[in-house]
Motif scaffolding. Structure first.
Motif, PDB file in Angstrom:
ATOM      1  N   PHE A  84       0.851  -1.191   0.000  1.00  0.00           N
ATOM      2  CA  PHE A  84       0.000   0.000   0.000  1.00  0.00           C
ATOM      3  C   PHE A  84       0.887   1.242   0.000  1.00  0.00           C
ATOM      4  O   PHE A  84       1.279   1.757   1.054  1.00  0.00           O
ATOM      5  CB  PHE A  84      -0.908  -0.036   1.225  1.00  0.00           C
ATOM      6  CG  PHE A  84      -1.847   1.122   1.328  1.00  0.00           C
ATOM      7  CD1 PHE A  84      -2.796   1.362   0.335  1.00  0.00           C
ATOM      8  CD2 PHE A  84      -1.817   1.974   2.423  1.00  0.00           C
ATOM      9  CE1 PHE A  84      -3.675   2.428   0.440  1.00  0.00           C
ATOM     10  CE2 PHE A  84      -2.693   3.034   2.532  1.00  0.00           C
ATOM     11  CZ  PHE A  84      -3.624   3.269   1.534  1.00  0.00           C
ATOM     12  N   ARG A  86       0.432   4.352  -0.774  1.00  0.00           N
ATOM     13  CA  ARG A  86      -0.063   5.592  -0.180  1.00  0.00           C
ATOM     14  C   ARG A  86       0.193   5.656   1.327  1.00  0.00           C
ATOM     15  O   ARG A  86       0.162   6.730   1.924  1.00  0.00           O
ATOM     16  CB  ARG A  86      -1.560   5.754  -0.442  1.00  0.00           C
ATOM     17  CG  ARG A  86      -1.840   6.392  -1.805  1.00  0.00           C
ATOM     18  CD  ARG A  86      -3.307   6.807  -1.901  1.00  0.00           C
ATOM     19  NE  ARG A  86      -4.180   5.658  -1.993  1.00  0.00           N
ATOM     20  CZ  ARG A  86      -5.327   5.518  -1.310  1.00  0.00           C
ATOM     21  NH1 ARG A  86      -5.724   6.455  -0.467  1.00  0.00           N
ATOM     22  NH2 ARG A  86      -6.073   4.433  -1.470  1.00  0.00           N
ATOM     23  N   GLY A  87       0.412   4.501   1.935  1.00  0.00           N
ATOM     24  CA  GLY A  87       0.601   4.473   3.383  1.00  0.00           C
ATOM     25  C   GLY A  87       2.025   4.745   3.849  1.00  0.00           C
ATOM     26  O   GLY A  87       2.291   4.754   5.058  1.00  0.00           O
ATOM     27  N   ARG A 371     -11.125  -6.600  -9.740  1.00  0.00           N
ATOM     28  CA  ARG A 371     -11.834  -5.332  -9.831  1.00  0.00           C
ATOM     29  C   ARG A 371     -12.179  -5.007 -11.292  1.00  0.00           C
ATOM     30  O   ARG A 371     -13.281  -4.561 -11.611  1.00  0.00           O
ATOM     31  CB  ARG A 371     -10.985  -4.206  -9.232  1.00  0.00           C
ATOM     32  CG  ARG A 371     -11.686  -3.458  -8.138  1.00  0.00           C
ATOM     33  CD  ARG A 371     -10.795  -2.476  -7.412  1.00  0.00           C
ATOM     34  NE  ARG A 371     -10.610  -2.882  -6.020  1.00  0.00           N
ATOM     35  CZ  ARG A 371     -11.570  -2.821  -5.093  1.00  0.00           C
ATOM     36  NH1 ARG A 371     -12.786  -2.400  -5.386  1.00  0.00           N
ATOM     37  NH2 ARG A 371     -11.319  -3.222  -3.851  1.00  0.00           N
ATOM     38  N   GLU A 442     -17.627  -2.070   0.309  1.00  0.00           N
ATOM     39  CA  GLU A 442     -16.285  -2.508   0.697  1.00  0.00           C
ATOM     40  C   GLU A 442     -16.343  -3.793   1.528  1.00  0.00           C
ATOM     41  O   GLU A 442     -15.541  -4.703   1.327  1.00  0.00           O
ATOM     42  CB  GLU A 442     -15.554  -1.421   1.496  1.00  0.00           C
ATOM     43  CG  GLU A 442     -15.211  -0.177   0.714  1.00  0.00           C
ATOM     44  CD  GLU A 442     -16.388   0.802   0.549  1.00  0.00           C
ATOM     45  OE1 GLU A 442     -17.461   0.555   1.178  1.00  0.00           O
ATOM     46  OE2 GLU A 442     -16.243   1.790  -0.178  1.00  0.00           O
TER      47      GLU A 442
ATOM     48  N   SER B 248      -3.402  -0.952   3.776  1.00  0.00           N
ATOM     49  CA  SER B 248      -4.401  -0.427   2.832  1.00  0.00           C
ATOM     50  C   SER B 248      -5.528   0.322   3.527  1.00  0.00           C
ATOM     51  O   SER B 248      -5.570   0.421   4.749  1.00  0.00           O
ATOM     52  CB  SER B 248      -4.985  -1.532   1.957  1.00  0.00           C
ATOM     53  OG  SER B 248      -3.980  -2.058   1.144  1.00  0.00           O
ATOM     54  N   GLN B 249      -6.417   0.812   2.722  1.00  0.00           N
ATOM     55  CA  GLN B 249      -7.441   1.696   3.236  1.00  0.00           C
ATOM     56  C   GLN B 249      -8.694   1.471   2.409  1.00  0.00           C
ATOM     57  O   GLN B 249      -9.050   2.285   1.559  1.00  0.00           O
ATOM     58  CB  GLN B 249      -6.950   3.148   3.080  1.00  0.00           C
ATOM     59  CG  GLN B 249      -7.627   4.109   3.999  1.00  0.00           C
ATOM     60  CD  GLN B 249      -6.995   5.479   3.911  1.00  0.00           C
ATOM     61  OE1 GLN B 249      -6.291   5.817   2.971  1.00  0.00           O
ATOM     62  NE2 GLN B 249      -7.283   6.314   4.905  1.00  0.00           N
ATOM     63  N   PRO B 250      -9.363   0.333   2.653  1.00  0.00           N
ATOM     64  CA  PRO B 250     -10.525   0.027   1.814  1.00  0.00           C
ATOM     65  C   PRO B 250     -11.617   1.092   1.939  1.00  0.00           C
ATOM     66  O   PRO B 250     -12.334   1.353   0.976  1.00  0.00           O
ATOM     67  CB  PRO B 250     -11.010  -1.333   2.323  1.00  0.00           C
ATOM     68  CG  PRO B 250     -10.246  -1.628   3.565  1.00  0.00           C
ATOM     69  CD  PRO B 250      -9.059  -0.740   3.615  1.00  0.00           C
ATOM     70  N   LYS B 251     -11.740   1.708   3.115  1.00  0.00           N
ATOM     71  CA  LYS B 251     -12.738   2.770   3.276  1.00  0.00           C
ATOM     72  C   LYS B 251     -12.004   4.103   3.479  1.00  0.00           C
ATOM     73  O   LYS B 251     -11.180   4.218   4.394  1.00  0.00           O
ATOM     74  CB  LYS B 251     -13.622   2.479   4.483  1.00  0.00           C
ATOM     75  CG  LYS B 251     -14.427   1.200   4.310  1.00  0.00           C
ATOM     76  CD  LYS B 251     -15.313   0.950   5.513  1.00  0.00           C
ATOM     77  CE  LYS B 251     -15.912  -0.449   5.413  1.00  0.00           C
ATOM     78  NZ  LYS B 251     -16.608  -0.833   6.653  1.00  0.00           N
ATOM     79  N   PRO B 252     -12.316   5.085   2.650  1.00  0.00           N
ATOM     80  CA  PRO B 252     -11.528   6.322   2.588  1.00  0.00           C
ATOM     81  C   PRO B 252     -11.303   7.011   3.935  1.00  0.00           C
ATOM     82  O   PRO B 252     -10.230   7.557   4.163  1.00  0.00           O
ATOM     83  CB  PRO B 252     -12.357   7.220   1.665  1.00  0.00           C
ATOM     84  CG  PRO B 252     -13.327   6.343   0.973  1.00  0.00           C
ATOM     85  CD  PRO B 252     -13.445   5.065   1.714  1.00  0.00           C
TER      86      PRO B 252
END
Lengths: 594, 594
Positions: A84, A86-87, A371, A442, B248-252
């Motif tokens: 990930f 972005r993290g 996806r 989600e 990760s970040q499944p929910k914003p």
């Protein structure tokens, strides 16, 4: 070696191909068996400078890098952050007063972790960090950071750098960690081909964020091809060994047969031979598609980018997983001797299984493809145009009845497409059902994710079988009938093998019958017998030199036992008849004097 | 450690259990992570003396061995010969003139290869060799051979001994090779509890050749239990790590979740937790059966010996294969960090995968079980009595129609028995068909052998599911309702997981419908959610001390990143900021002076 390469480079301007060859692929893994600390310099540092540097930056850095005046690496993953992106926690904060970026690791989990060559080799590094300017975060950008003094190689102030420790494999890559303590670099050290930070701190956006997909996809496409090399080495070793090794006595009056005559052994090996061809041809096909799509990209056409991304994800995941399984199966098929490092099979496994994790962890990648597939399903249901590799989905969404099961080769491949479409459909239905029960999209996606990875794999299998079949037909047009026969036996074997592996899927989504299955089983057993006489010839045809195979079990001359003994005698433990540990520990233990 | 053990032994006569504990199992692999050179002394040398030596031989040797005055090992496999014991080449020829045996390796492939401790540790060895007396070969017998001088540890004349080289794992075991050049040993050095050679060279037969099965079966039964320990360690590590790691970040708008919340991760781990229980209970059950059968043996009743043999073969094969897959899946589920040796997962894999090959290679063992199953099928067809674990075969041979599919737990387990019986039946039919087409029985068997291994595995799966279910029910009788609920969720998970894995088999041999499958998939997903809150508790309940787990990722306190860094800093490559390789190689390369 590098001296020679440099000479050729100067005299004939041979380009980077020679460097890539000695650092990676079949030749590279023969020269340095367990990874090289210089690979990232050529495979990531220089290409990132080329891809993301301005013309001025390229002019300044690439010559020095290419000349090995400086050695670089590429630092993205952190101790607490991998897939990930972005993290990531590392920050690069612009200071307009001094026109510098301040790079900083705010926590232990922000330490860079894994980059090859980082521990002791590189003196420069591209660091991926969260860009802050004028108090605002603009996400991940690339910065050039000097790590070590060019003369003394000592780490510079604020640079905490070292080795991450021993690993399952790749112990020659010098993987390192990197902590940054408020390290200042000039503004010009941000790679600014796309996004920019002006002197006053103004952030200027990149024209398209999709451009960065390019390198990732390139690496994945190359990876699929790499996997073929490892599989080819492993099946060559195991097949040749199986022709040398004799075992048991099924018939009382006959000598011990070659273990290659056991059908269970053929079952373990021959599908591996076919897999090499299947992935090689699929990798070529993907490579062509990659080149077409990047050409389209340059003229501003991004339409096929998502399709290519989806394909490169699932093919990377399935090829690395299959290659790991293939190498391990070959190793186990060599019995105890496969466990010896001198077989070279354990080292190959270490390299191949690493690829299941790096460049996108396989489960994550399968879900990326999923996806795309779910979206394609929705487009098909909405009657929009589908890109070629997912056009088959419409057969199911159109609601038209599947044709009766056809057990020809084309029929079997067709059945795999029906299976893939059926699985995607079930996933979509499951997500919708869970949403109706009150879950968010989600959470519904997460609950369905095991099925989604399976749908993604089914899609990939269908593509692999079709591509292998079609490309073999095309390439065999001018081959001799004898060669064509053997190569199509391999295609048949591969398709029938996977049909039997996935027989539950076919029973669920097609009208295959028990009689069909028994006929396929018989076909499979007959194919093994037909391929048996050509097995050694087929692996010889991979044409891997002994120096590259590097295996006591697999050498061309079949001197397995002599080589095992020769390798054993090289052990430092055989340098003296009585090891010093006897006097130090064993004798006192035995005499009760410990 | 040994001093302490010896003290306890002298003071309290603690027996060999303590020695076994520090040399093997969970504790042993924590003390010496990658195998011990003394294991075979205690696990093979002393037990073989006990099992095959006469009373006089035991009196002479066992005291010395137990006191570690001498250190022994056990040499059976040869460079060219493994599983097929009858094919061993080493000879022991009796010379009545001197009353000695002459031990000899007639070729390179006859060299002993693999025995642990043989390279530098042992000074004595039990050598398995073809016994010749009066010009006749009497097959494999055991001989005690002195390898090294007791004082100087120098190899004796005619003894070629050394180390076989580095391996995938078990590099602490000091595996060796041994060549014998006309080495003479006294007649009394043949172990003569069973067969004998008299002074004049007369060979006296062993009362029963089946007695030697005992040790092999014992080792396999112990192995199944060992596999549980490795699986428990791996799932403990991976589950705890998955609770610490966020991604990760499944929910914003929400933070990165623990990766244990991803259903794909639960799918990888929870079946591993259930497998530990399934194999642990099956190992206990097999252990009880082993004790009953050996008790019957001693009273001369050999009826259940073939059944026990068949069970121990397939359970060894399936438990080692499942354990290897489980450990590797756990390792991959930890992403890049699982690849670090400090996770201890790669080392565990090295130890577990070795067990797929030693003590009977898995494919060979599955075919042994298949032989028993085919025989049982023929007995069932011939209406003779069937032993309990194969009694289910009669349902299919009796020709009575299978009951409608029942998706309860008991119904699913029952379906696995129907599948196993169906597969055995297909194998028998295939062998008969091939014979009718003109093949010999042996060739027909070989052509069917892929299916035979699958039938054997199906038989084993049915037994595992049934045993796990029954034993849990029995042991949970007095448990609290809360505990019973969680433990039966695990049983449900295990059975449903395997049903979905084998759904093709169920579609072929039972009347399971597409709706049943979709319901089972839903049940599976719901079980994962139900088990999620208890996952860490369930692995904590395995109660493995940090010192035994030995994993930076798995420690009880969850300080994953701190421990990874602490382990990294221990690398000898971090002892100095600039490694000497810089001055030696890197600097000259960078300055073009190489």
């Amino acid at each position: 070696m590098f001296k020679l390469l440099r000479k050729w480079q100067e005299e004939e301007n041979t380009g980077m191909e020679n460097y890539r060859a000695v650092l990676g692929g079949a030749l590279g893994s023969a020269i340095l068996e367990d990874g090289s600390p210089l690979t990232l310099h050529y495979v990531m540092f220089i290409p990132t400078l080329m891809g993301q540097g301005t013309v001025e930056q390229q002019a300044y850095w690439i010559g020095r890098a290419f000349n090995v005046d400086i050695i670089g690496t590429y630092a993205q993953t952190e101790l607490g952050h991998g897939t990930f992106v972005r993290g990531l926690e590392t920050t690069a904060t612009y200071d307009p007063k001094t026109k510098e970026f301040v790079l900083h690791s705010p926590s232990l989990t922000a330490y860079k972790w894994w980059p090859g060559g980082l521990a002791h080799t590189a003196n420069y590094c591209i660091v991926m960090a969260q860009l802050y300017t004028a108090g605002k975060c603009h996400g991940i950008h690339a910065f050039i950071v000097q790590l070590r003094d060019e003369e003394t190689h000592m780490p510079l102030p604020g640079i905490k750098v070292g080795e991450i420790g021993a690993k399952l494999g790749m112990n020659g890559t010098n993987n390192g960690f990197l902590g940054l303590e408020h390290v200042r670099i000039p503004r010009e050290h941000m790679l600014m081909k796309n996004a920019k930070v002006l002197e006053d701190g103004t952030y200027v956006n990149s024209p398209s964020s999709k451009l960065t997909y390019g390198t990732m996809m390139f690496v994945r496409v190359v990876l699929v091809n790499d996997m073929c090399n490892y599989m080819a080495k492993a099946v060559t070793t195991a097949t040749r060994y199986s022709a040398v090794r004799h075992q048991s006595q099924p018939k009382p009056d006959e000598p011990e047969p070659q273990i290659l005559d056991y059908v269970t052994q053929q079952h373990k090996l021959f599908v591996g031979i076919a897999s090499v061809h299947a992935f090689k041809l699929s990798a070529n096909w993907l490579w062509n598609m990659y080149n077409n799509v990047t050409a389209e990209l340059e003229s501003g056409d991004m339409e096929r980018l998502p399709e290519l991304h989806a394909l490169s994800c699932c093919l990377k995941a399935v090829s690395t997983a299959d290659a790991a399984q293939c190498v391990e199966r070959c190793r186990l098929a060599c019995g105890g001797h496969g466990y010896m490092l001198s077989s070279n099979l354990p080292t190959s496994y270490g390299l191949v299984t690493a690829a299941c994790t790096y460049e996108g962890e396989n489960t994550v990648l399968l879900l990326q493809t999923a996806r795309y597939l779910v979206k394609a399903w929705q487009q098909a249901a909405g009657a929009s145009q589908l890109t070629p590799t997912v056009a088959y989905i419409r057969r199911v969404t159109s609601g038209r009845r599947a044709p009766p099961f056809d057990s020809s080769l084309a029929g079997l491949i067709d059945a795999f497409h029906t299976v893939a479409a059926g699985k995607i459909g079930l996933c979509v239905a499951n997500i919708e059902k869970r949403q109706k029960e009150g879950l968010s999209y989600e959470d519904a996606w997460n609950m369905t994710s095991v099925q989604l990875t399976q749908a993604s794999e089914a899609h990939c299998r269908a593509i692999l079988l079709l591509t292998y079949h079609e490309q073999t037909e095309m390439q065999c047009k001018n081959a001799s009938p004898e060669l064509r026969e053997v190569l199509s036996q391999l295609v048949d074997l591969y398709v029938v093998y996977w049909t039997l592996q996935c027989v539950g899927d076919l029973l669920r989504f097609t009208s295959i019958s028990e009689r069909d299955i028994e006929r396929l089983q018989r076909w499979y057993e007959d194919l093994l017998s037909q391929l048996r006489p050509n097995a050694v010839g087929l692996v010889d045809a991979f044409d891997i030199r002994d120096e590259i195979l590097h295996s006591a079990l697999g050498a061309y001359d079949g001197r397995v036992y002599e080589r095992l003994m020769e390798e054993a005698l090289k052990s430092p433990l055989n340098a003296e008849p009585v090891n010093r540990s006897f006097h130090q520990y064993l004798k006192p233990l035995m005499q009760g004097k410990l």
